[in-house]
Design a protein around this motif. Sequence first.
Motif, mmCIF file in Angstrom:
data_model
loop_
_atom_site.group_PDB
_atom_site.id
_atom_site.type_symbol
_atom_site.label_atom_id
_atom_site.label_comp_id
_atom_site.label_asym_id
_atom_site.label_seq_id
_atom_site.Cartn_x
_atom_site.Cartn_y
_atom_site.Cartn_z
ATOM 1 N N LEU A 122 54.177 76.621 -12.082
ATOM 2 C CA LEU A 122 54.562 78.021 -11.937
ATOM 3 C C LEU A 122 55.928 78.251 -12.579
ATOM 4 O O LEU A 122 56.162 79.291 -13.213
ATOM 5 C CB LEU A 122 54.584 78.410 -10.457
ATOM 6 N N CYS A 123 56.827 77.276 -12.426
ATOM 7 C CA CYS A 123 58.124 77.356 -13.118
ATOM 8 C C CYS A 123 57.930 77.394 -14.624
ATOM 9 O O CYS A 123 58.603 78.165 -15.332
ATOM 10 C CB CYS A 123 58.989 76.160 -12.739
ATOM 11 N N MET A 124 57.012 76.588 -15.128
ATOM 12 C CA MET A 124 56.760 76.574 -16.574
ATOM 13 C C MET A 124 56.200 77.917 -17.035
ATOM 14 O O MET A 124 56.498 78.373 -18.152
ATOM 15 C CB MET A 124 55.795 75.452 -16.929
ATOM 16 N N ALA A 125 55.392 78.546 -16.196
ATOM 17 C CA ALA A 125 54.834 79.852 -16.566
ATOM 18 C C ALA A 125 55.937 80.896 -16.720
ATOM 19 O O ALA A 125 55.927 81.688 -17.672
ATOM 20 C CB ALA A 125 53.806 80.298 -15.527
ATOM 21 N N ILE A 126 56.903 80.904 -15.808
ATOM 22 C CA ILE A 126 57.981 81.902 -15.921
ATOM 23 C C ILE A 126 58.941 81.528 -17.044
ATOM 24 O O ILE A 126 59.490 82.408 -17.721
ATOM 25 C CB ILE A 126 58.725 82.065 -14.569
ATOM 26 N N ILE A 127 59.154 80.233 -17.286
ATOM 27 C CA ILE A 127 59.978 79.828 -18.427
ATOM 28 C C ILE A 127 59.311 80.248 -19.729
ATOM 29 O O ILE A 127 59.974 80.709 -20.670
ATOM 30 C CB ILE A 127 60.224 78.302 -18.392
ATOM 31 N N ASP A 128 57.999 80.116 -19.788
ATOM 32 C CA ASP A 128 57.250 80.556 -20.970
ATOM 33 C C ASP A 128 57.400 82.066 -21.175
ATOM 34 O O ASP A 128 57.585 82.537 -22.303
ATOM 35 C CB ASP A 128 55.785 80.181 -20.798
ATOM 36 N N ARG A 129 57.312 82.838 -20.095
ATOM 37 C CA ARG A 129 57.473 84.295 -20.210
ATOM 38 C C ARG A 129 58.920 84.661 -20.576
ATOM 39 O O ARG A 129 59.131 85.635 -21.303
ATOM 40 C CB ARG A 129 57.088 84.967 -18.895
#
Length: 339
Positions: A122-129
Amino acid sequence: MIDNNITTTVDLIQTSKSLSDNLNFVSQNILIYLPLIFFIFGFLGFIGNVFTYLQPQLRSNTCCIYSLCGSFIDIITLSLDSFPNYFSGKYGITLPWNTSSGLCKFSIFLWAFLPYLSISFLCMAIIDRFAITCDHTSTIRRITQLRKVPWMISLTILASGLFTLDAPLHHDLVPIYGCVSTNPTLTSIVYIIFSGLLQPITMITFVLLTYRNVRRSRGRVVDAAQRNRRNLRNQFIVTIFAQILVTTFISIQWIIMYMYFTFTLNYPRTFVQFSIVLFVFNLSNSFYYLNNAKAFYITILISRVFRKTLLGGLNNLFRRYLRQQMNVSTVNPFTQTRN
């Protein structure tokens, strides 16, 4: 006067016994089913996520890839960490983690690693965004390239393993007590810092940074195609924001209860007080696994793109099924005529 004191004492004892009995009844008849409920909803959500994220419209979206990875980890977490608690409490069936020191350490590692890895994706998803909202000249945008995703997934798994490696190192099989921590104070401090504080702070930080970038981009003049891409991007951002807010709330309530229970364990308490604390602790621990069952339902409520993709995929699946049935009904009469 003495009779009144005796009557008050008897009333307090009866009230305390009644409260303890009620808490015990709720634990044995209601809380015991929470792992089963979470597993059922988590499994249905896992199927929905896999079906939707593998549709052609989303399968190449890097944010969706991280969310899909998180879904796989969620169902594994529910299967190995949460669901066995139902069989243990209901039927007394336990996994053989306490049969050897190696299995003890491995079970503790899974208990710490899997939930941490789930939130890490989930952290990676927000970092990606966050990266995709940065300027086109920014080097961080490179992580949004599809060819970078396997490397980022590997890095996420490696980092999660390193941050939770202390758990098996500080646990071992102790006679009589079972699989317990050999250094409870250090273990609790490390768990609170890395699992309880580091991840929520990281997610909230990138939420604020992404929100700042989105606000800055609103003033830029773009054409219709770029505006459509931006709207699609913002839908994923809002969905990830909602996931993070719910995840942070669930994680914080658990870590607060964990800190209170751990650091006040040796405080003098009455039996009723200890029963209340233990009940709230078990409730908070069970509620924590809602993190692994919620993703699909939050996404389908918030993201219009997700709902549209899911319904479109189901529609295509239904049409394919009807087409196969029509082909079968067309071939069978022809075969019977030849026979």
